[in-house]
Scaffold this active site. Structure first.
Site, PDB file in Angstrom:
ATOM      1  N   HIS A 140      45.782  41.260  41.637  1.00  0.00           N
ATOM      2  CA  HIS A 140      46.712  42.118  42.373  1.00  0.00           C
ATOM      3  C   HIS A 140      47.990  42.303  41.564  1.00  0.00           C
ATOM      4  O   HIS A 140      48.908  41.490  41.630  1.00  0.00           O
ATOM      5  CB  HIS A 140      47.001  41.500  43.755  1.00  0.00           C
ATOM      6  N   GLU A 152      49.027  38.498  41.495  1.00  0.00           N
ATOM      7  CA  GLU A 152      48.368  37.533  42.371  1.00  0.00           C
ATOM      8  C   GLU A 152      46.891  37.477  41.949  1.00  0.00           C
ATOM      9  O   GLU A 152      46.221  38.508  41.943  1.00  0.00           O
ATOM     10  CB  GLU A 152      48.482  37.955  43.836  1.00  0.00           C
ATOM     11  N   ASN A 190      51.750  40.930  50.394  1.00  0.00           N
ATOM     12  CA  ASN A 190      51.693  41.929  51.465  1.00  0.00           C
ATOM     13  C   ASN A 190      51.645  41.306  52.855  1.00  0.00           C
ATOM     14  O   ASN A 190      52.013  41.956  53.829  1.00  0.00           O
ATOM     15  CB  ASN A 190      50.522  42.885  51.228  1.00  0.00           C
TER      16      ASN A 190
HETATM   17  P1  NAD Z   1      46.512  56.065  43.843  1.00  0.00           P
HETATM   18  O1  NAD Z   1      46.227  56.935  44.996  1.00  0.00           O
HETATM   19  O2  NAD Z   1      47.717  56.326  43.015  1.00  0.00           O
HETATM   20  O3  NAD Z   1      45.259  56.009  42.840  1.00  0.00           O
HETATM   21  C1  NAD Z   1      43.931  55.857  43.250  1.00  0.00           C
HETATM   22  C2  NAD Z   1      43.085  56.618  42.251  1.00  0.00           C
HETATM   23  O4  NAD Z   1      41.697  56.332  42.465  1.00  0.00           O
HETATM   24  C3  NAD Z   1      43.260  58.138  42.346  1.00  0.00           C
HETATM   25  O5  NAD Z   1      43.708  58.624  41.099  1.00  0.00           O
HETATM   26  C4  NAD Z   1      41.857  58.623  42.690  1.00  0.00           C
HETATM   27  O6  NAD Z   1      41.551  59.872  42.109  1.00  0.00           O
HETATM   28  C5  NAD Z   1      40.995  57.500  42.142  1.00  0.00           C
HETATM   29  N1  NAD Z   1      39.658  57.447  42.741  1.00  0.00           N
HETATM   30  C6  NAD Z   1      39.318  57.580  44.045  1.00  0.00           C
HETATM   31  N2  NAD Z   1      37.982  57.475  44.192  1.00  0.00           N
HETATM   32  C7  NAD Z   1      37.471  57.266  42.944  1.00  0.00           C
HETATM   33  C8  NAD Z   1      36.164  57.097  42.427  1.00  0.00           C
HETATM   34  N3  NAD Z   1      35.106  57.149  43.223  1.00  0.00           N
HETATM   35  N4  NAD Z   1      36.012  56.897  41.098  1.00  0.00           N
HETATM   36  C9  NAD Z   1      37.093  56.873  40.263  1.00  0.00           C
HETATM   37  N5  NAD Z   1      38.364  57.054  40.703  1.00  0.00           N
HETATM   38  C10 NAD Z   1      38.551  57.236  42.024  1.00  0.00           C
HETATM   39  O7  NAD Z   1      46.535  54.563  44.424  1.00  0.00           O
HETATM   40  P2  NAD Z   1      47.235  53.282  43.775  1.00  0.00           P
HETATM   41  O8  NAD Z   1      48.617  53.169  44.317  1.00  0.00           O
HETATM   42  O9  NAD Z   1      47.010  53.272  42.327  1.00  0.00           O
HETATM   43  O10 NAD Z   1      46.391  52.121  44.488  1.00  0.00           O
HETATM   44  C11 NAD Z   1      45.133  51.723  43.975  1.00  0.00           C
HETATM   45  C12 NAD Z   1      44.803  50.345  44.527  1.00  0.00           C
HETATM   46  O11 NAD Z   1      45.835  49.433  44.121  1.00  0.00           O
HETATM   47  C13 NAD Z   1      44.741  50.277  46.045  1.00  0.00           C
HETATM   48  O12 NAD Z   1      43.772  49.351  46.422  1.00  0.00           O
HETATM   49  C14 NAD Z   1      46.135  49.776  46.410  1.00  0.00           C
HETATM   50  O13 NAD Z   1      46.153  49.119  47.649  1.00  0.00           O
HETATM   51  C15 NAD Z   1      46.406  48.820  45.265  1.00  0.00           C
HETATM   52  N6  NAD Z   1      47.813  48.547  44.982  1.00  0.00           N
HETATM   53  C16 NAD Z   1      48.749  49.541  45.084  1.00  0.00           C
HETATM   54  C17 NAD Z   1      50.080  49.236  44.819  1.00  0.00           C
HETATM   55  C18 NAD Z   1      51.146  50.298  44.899  1.00  0.00           C
HETATM   56  O14 NAD Z   1      52.332  49.946  44.956  1.00  0.00           O
HETATM   57  N7  NAD Z   1      50.807  51.566  44.893  1.00  0.00           N
HETATM   58  C19 NAD Z   1      50.450  47.940  44.451  1.00  0.00           C
HETATM   59  C20 NAD Z   1      49.463  46.952  44.317  1.00  0.00           C
HETATM   60  C21 NAD Z   1      48.140  47.272  44.605  1.00  0.00           C
END
Ligand code: NAD
Length: 284
Positions: A140, A152, A190
């Protein structure tokens, strides 16, 4: 085991940050997005992330050029085949993640680690979608990945101790400070921060103060770099919503229930910094 080759599935906010940092420290990275537009966006993001890191004096232009030579991003999931670890970073949607992990499991060798960057989804649910639950872990990372030190490392009751150590080693190689955490929904970060963000939105909904004022109380009064509204915009309001929904699903505690205002913003497509508008507006 030393990780030399990484694949990142889902190259949005987090995936692109992970690609950037991994390629900077000498790891070969293959990124996979779902669409060609996503690929173009992701390439731009990693490129501008490297430019910004050079501008801050953290790496030289030569190091950035080397990093650029270590990653590629495309739409073909079968390109992950040679990876030592696959990091999944698609949307925070349990069914989507289970499906993707199941597909990843069929495409990589038996020794390959599968990590999820999930913010809240229990790793055991994701591990159960694969044939190698003892090699499925949470990694994480925090946003923005190049700047934030914390990772994490989430272990489940079936994660082998040496695999936890391998993940700690990988995080350290990437210049991070890993903290090993057990597999509870929301982990530590979280579990604590999501109710706080939701409470801030509920305080605004109740008319306690406007968003700017609530943020100021937290930045000026508690020395946080950002208040809850700017932090939500940075995380992405869809992600905040999905984290809350996923934790409510697990805990059934109203403190995790997504407030109506958050839902409305997400439905409007006002997702925060990444769309230029969330609780506040941003220059793209
Ligand atoms: P985001 O929406 O910016 O990115 C997600 C990406 O995944 C998108 O670009 C989308 O096109 C792609 N995607 C969706 N389905 C797909 C598939 N089948 N194959 C390939 N790509 C695919 O989201 P994010 O903020 O990068 O979050 C991603 C993960 O990280 C989530 O699980 C989120 O909870 C976690 N996360 C986010 C944060 C944050 O602050 N944004 C922090 C820690 C963890």
């Amino acid at each position: 085991m030393q990780i030399k080759r990484m694949a990142v599935v889902g190259c949005g906010t987090m995936g692109t940050g992970i690609i950037q940092v991994a390629s900077q420290v000498g790891i070969e990275v293959v990124g996979v997005e779902s669409t060609e537009e996503g690929v173009v966006r992701a390439r731009e993001r990693v490129g501008s992330g490297l430019d910004a890191t050079v501008a801050r004096g953290k790496i030289t232009p030569e190091q950035a050029a080397e990093a650029r030579g270590r990653y590629s991003i495309g739409t073909d999931l079968s390109t992950i085949g040679g990876a030592d670890i696959v990091v999944e970073a698609v949307f925070e949607d349990v069914e989507l993640k289970k499906r993707i992990l199941g597909e990843i499991d069929t495409l990589v060798g038996p020794e390959t680690f599968i990590a999820s960057n999930t913010s809240t989804i229990p790793l055991v649910i994701l591990a159960g979608a694969t044939s190698r639950p003892e090699r499925v872990v949470g990694l994480h990372f925090f946003n923005p990945v190049p700047a934030m030190k914390l990772v994490e490392v989430i272990k489940t009751p079936v994660t082998a101790a040496e695999h936890v150590q391998a993940m700690v080693g990988l995080a350290e190689t990437m210049g991070k400070s890993p903290v090993v955490v057990n597999d509870v929904p929301g982990f530590v970060g979280n579990l604590l921060i999501v109710p706080y963000l939701l409470d801030a939105i509920r305080a605004y909904e109740r008319g306690v103060a406007d968003m700017e004022s609530i943020d100021s109380v937290i930045t000026l009064g508690f020395n946080h770099k950002m208040g809850p509204f700017r932090l939500s915009d940075l995380i992405g309001l869809d992600i905040v919503h999905d984290m809350a929904a996923s934790m409510y699903e697990e805990y059934r505690d109203p403190k995790y229930f997504p407030p109506p205002l958050l839902k409305q913003y997400v439905r409007l497509g006002w997702l925060g910094r990444k769309t230029g508008r969330g609780f506040f507006t941003y220059d793209q």
